[in-house]
Enzyme design. Structure first.
Site, PDB file in Angstrom:
ATOM      1  N   TYR A 249      -0.992   4.949  13.057  1.00 43.50           N
ATOM      2  CA  TYR A 249      -2.313   5.546  12.800  1.00 43.50           C
ATOM      3  C   TYR A 249      -3.362   5.037  13.801  1.00 43.50           C
ATOM      4  O   TYR A 249      -3.052   4.270  14.713  1.00 43.50           O
ATOM      5  CB  TYR A 249      -2.702   5.317  11.341  1.00 43.50           C
ATOM      6  CG  TYR A 249      -1.754   6.043  10.416  1.00 43.50           C
ATOM      7  CD1 TYR A 249      -1.637   7.426  10.476  1.00 43.50           C
ATOM      8  CD2 TYR A 249      -0.933   5.351   9.523  1.00 43.50           C
ATOM      9  CE1 TYR A 249      -0.725   8.108   9.662  1.00 43.50           C
ATOM     10  CE2 TYR A 249      -0.038   6.020   8.706  1.00 43.50           C
ATOM     11  CZ  TYR A 249       0.061   7.401   8.783  1.00 43.50           C
ATOM     12  OH  TYR A 249       0.953   8.067   7.995  1.00 43.50           O
TER      13      TYR A 249
ATOM     14  N   PRO B 227       0.845  -1.191   0.000  1.00 45.05           N
ATOM     15  CA  PRO B 227       0.000   0.000   0.000  1.00 45.05           C
ATOM     16  C   PRO B 227       0.881   1.241   0.000  1.00 45.05           C
ATOM     17  O   PRO B 227       1.787   1.348   0.834  1.00 45.05           O
ATOM     18  CB  PRO B 227      -0.779  -0.125   1.315  1.00 45.05           C
ATOM     19  CG  PRO B 227       0.043  -1.024   2.175  1.00 45.05           C
ATOM     20  CD  PRO B 227       0.765  -1.946   1.257  1.00 45.05           C
ATOM     21  N   MET B 228       0.653   2.148  -0.952  1.00 42.79           N
ATOM     22  CA  MET B 228       1.463   3.368  -0.978  1.00 42.79           C
ATOM     23  C   MET B 228       0.602   4.579  -1.317  1.00 42.79           C
ATOM     24  O   MET B 228      -0.015   4.628  -2.387  1.00 42.79           O
ATOM     25  CB  MET B 228       2.631   3.213  -1.951  1.00 42.79           C
ATOM     26  CG  MET B 228       3.750   2.356  -1.345  1.00 42.79           C
ATOM     27  SD  MET B 228       5.115   2.088  -2.443  1.00 42.79           S
ATOM     28  CE  MET B 228       4.468   0.827  -3.525  1.00 42.79           C
TER      29      MET B 228
ATOM     30  N   HIS C 296      -5.805  -0.731   8.307  1.00 42.61           N
ATOM     31  CA  HIS C 296      -4.472  -0.149   8.515  1.00 42.61           C
ATOM     32  C   HIS C 296      -4.242   0.061  10.012  1.00 42.61           C
ATOM     33  O   HIS C 296      -4.551   1.110  10.573  1.00 42.61           O
ATOM     34  CB  HIS C 296      -4.373   1.168   7.768  1.00 42.61           C
ATOM     35  CG  HIS C 296      -2.971   1.681   7.629  1.00 42.61           C
ATOM     36  ND1 HIS C 296      -1.906   1.155   8.338  1.00 42.61           N
ATOM     37  CD2 HIS C 296      -2.437   2.660   6.849  1.00 42.61           C
ATOM     38  CE1 HIS C 296      -0.801   1.807   8.006  1.00 42.61           C
ATOM     39  NE2 HIS C 296      -1.094   2.720   7.112  1.00 42.61           N
ATOM     40  N   GLY C 297      -3.682  -0.988  10.627  1.00 43.29           N
ATOM     41  CA  GLY C 297      -3.407  -0.940  12.060  1.00 43.29           C
ATOM     42  C   GLY C 297      -1.931  -0.693  12.328  1.00 43.29           C
ATOM     43  O   GLY C 297      -1.431  -1.032  13.407  1.00 43.29           O
ATOM     44  N   ALA C 298      -1.221  -0.099  11.335  1.00 46.97           N
ATOM     45  CA  ALA C 298       0.240   0.060  11.448  1.00 46.97           C
ATOM     46  C   ALA C 298       0.628   1.536  11.414  1.00 46.97           C
ATOM     47  O   ALA C 298      -0.220   2.421  11.405  1.00 46.97           O
ATOM     48  CB  ALA C 298       0.913  -0.682  10.291  1.00 46.97           C
ATOM     49  N   ASN C 299       1.941   1.742  11.396  1.00 45.33           N
ATOM     50  CA  ASN C 299       2.547   3.053  11.103  1.00 45.33           C
ATOM     51  C   ASN C 299       1.989   4.197  11.962  1.00 45.33           C
ATOM     52  O   ASN C 299       1.885   5.322  11.505  1.00 45.33           O
ATOM     53  CB  ASN C 299       2.415   3.388   9.608  1.00 45.33           C
ATOM     54  CG  ASN C 299       3.022   2.304   8.731  1.00 45.33           C
ATOM     55  OD1 ASN C 299       3.626   1.368   9.234  1.00 45.33           O
ATOM     56  ND2 ASN C 299       2.867   2.402   7.429  1.00 45.33           N
TER      57      ASN C 299
ATOM     58  N   ALA D 114      -3.606   3.990   1.460  1.00 40.54           N
ATOM     59  CA  ALA D 114      -4.511   4.148   2.601  1.00 40.54           C
ATOM     60  C   ALA D 114      -5.642   5.094   2.196  1.00 40.54           C
ATOM     61  O   ALA D 114      -5.387   6.214   1.753  1.00 40.54           O
ATOM     62  CB  ALA D 114      -3.740   4.744   3.773  1.00 40.54           C
TER      63      ALA D 114
END
Ligand SMILES: Cc1cc2nc3c(=O)[nH]c(=O)nc-3n(C[C@H](O)[C@H](O)[C@H](O)COP(=O)(O)O)c2cc1C
Length: 367
Positions: A172, A24-25, A167-170, A58
């Site tokens: 957020y 994903p980008m 999106h449970g990363a980075n 995202a």
């Protein structure tokens, strides 16, 4: 031929033409009304010709969710046509289309739009220069955000996506619920690690119900997570192994790690000798499919990734630089490492990459 170039069937029956995934980008390139732009459709279509699965940038599940400029939105049914175009740009090439669902929470860039309301589990500022102290969500508002995610998943399903990735990363919002740094709530969404994952677990149950409602049992649900946080208190590897267990009991289709390198070591404990990834892979065994990511740039990396036991491998920068990455790496053709118009990237993404590459040691140049 390495197994990453061969077909792979996910647990609910969807088959990928190969095990390589476009990471994903964010493209920063939607139309002004946050619908998908033609440039983005061209980019996704070109990569779908190569990759078994494409995870989109995202996409913001509500107005409040928006974290960056020109971030694609999936906030309501006015965006259904835009989502149909995005899904079909991927599926028409025989690639599996996954929409990444996102809320930025306290990481949202301030001043993106008038009357912006930056919210998070608790009113704790992230340790990043550009962030502001967020407003703590009321319990009823947490349920409103859950509704936005479910609604976005339903739009994705109706628009022809094969699945969604949470999106449970980075750092957020979903990660902010799990993190003891950003979640200091004392209602049902905060407390010990079990309580801090309440939001995600309830959300997954509700998205699973959509499968039944729409008679789409094969609709894919993936979850992306960052295994550790640098903050103290912050998410530890033990917390992550616990989250992975709970996610695998839910029978989700895959877990997508987000790490800077596919063999990443602990960022919390520099003395740790066993790599973070070994600990995760050993713990998971074959209970759930795992996607690895981070500097998977060469055939040798792809071989290493298979050896480590990952089910699939996600490719980021290397796939932006070389629009035929999968064929080239498989057939031993030198990979393109120069960013230019030939890369078929949205202009705004190309502009950002051009400036980032000046400070990067990844070996990419800009024409
Ligand atoms: C331009 C750019 C945008 C990104 N946007 C997202 C995103 O929207 N969602 C996400 O989960 N990760 C995002 N990432 C992280 C990538 O998915 C990937 O994990 C990271 O680039 C490491 O892989 P690589 O070394 O192959 O580039 C982004 C990375 C880049 C370079």
């Amino acid at each position: 031929m390495n197994k990453m170039f061969t077909k792979y069937t996910l647990r609910r029956g969807v088959t990928l033409k190969n095990r390589l995934v476009l990471a994903p980008m964010t493209t920063y390139a939607s139309n002004e009304d946050l619908t998908v732009s033609d440039e983005e459709l061209i980019y996704y279509n070109s990569r779908a010709k190569q990759f078994g699965m494409v995870v989109t940038a995202a996409c913001a599940v509500s107005k409040n969710a928006q974290a960056f400029e020109r971030q694609i939105s999936v906030r309501d049914r006015r965006y259904t046509d835009s989502m149909k175009q995005l899904a079909s740009s991927i599926t028409k090439e025989g690639s599996v289309a996954i929409l990444q669902l996102h809320h930025g929470g306290r990481m949202n860039q301030p001043n993106l739009y008038h009357n912006q309301d930056i919210v998070a589990p608790s009113a704790v500022k992230a340790n990043r220069d550009y962030t502001v102290t967020p407003r703590e969500l009321k319990t009823s508002e947490v349920y409103d955000i859950m509704d936005s995610f479910v609604n976005a998943a339903e739009i994705a399903l109706e628009a022809g996506f094969d699945g969604v990735e949470l999106h449970g990363a980075n750092t957020y919002l979903l990660q902010q619920f799990y993190s003891p740094h950003s979640n200091q709530r004392d209602d049902e969404f905060g407390g010990n690690s079990t309580k801090r994952m309440t939001f995600m677990m309830k959300l997954i149950d509700r998205i699973m119900n959509l499968r039944t409602k729409h008679n789409k049992p094969e609709f894919i649900i993936g979850y992306r997570l960052s295994p550790e946080e640098i903050e103290d208190p912050g998410i530890t590897i033990e917390d992550t192994l616990f989250l992975i267990d709970e996610l695998s009991y839910k029978d989700i289709d895959y877990i997508h790690l987000s790490t800077g390198h596919y063999k990443q070591k602990s960022i919390r404990n520099k003395d740790e000798t066993v790599s973070l990834i070994y600990r995760i892979m050993e713990h998971v065994q074959d209970r759930v499919a795992i996607i690895g990511v981070g500097q998977i740039d060469t055939l040798k990396d792809i071989e290493d990734v298979s050896f480590l036991g990952y089910s699939m491998a996600a490719i980021g920068l290397a796939a932006l630089a070389d629009k035929e990455f999968v064929e080239h790496v498989r057939d031993g053709i030198p990979l393109n490492k120069e960013f230019s118009e030939d890369c078929m990237l949205p202009t705004k993404l190309f502009e950002r990459l051009s400036s980032w590459m000046k400070n990067s040691d990844r070996g990419y140049t800009v024409k």
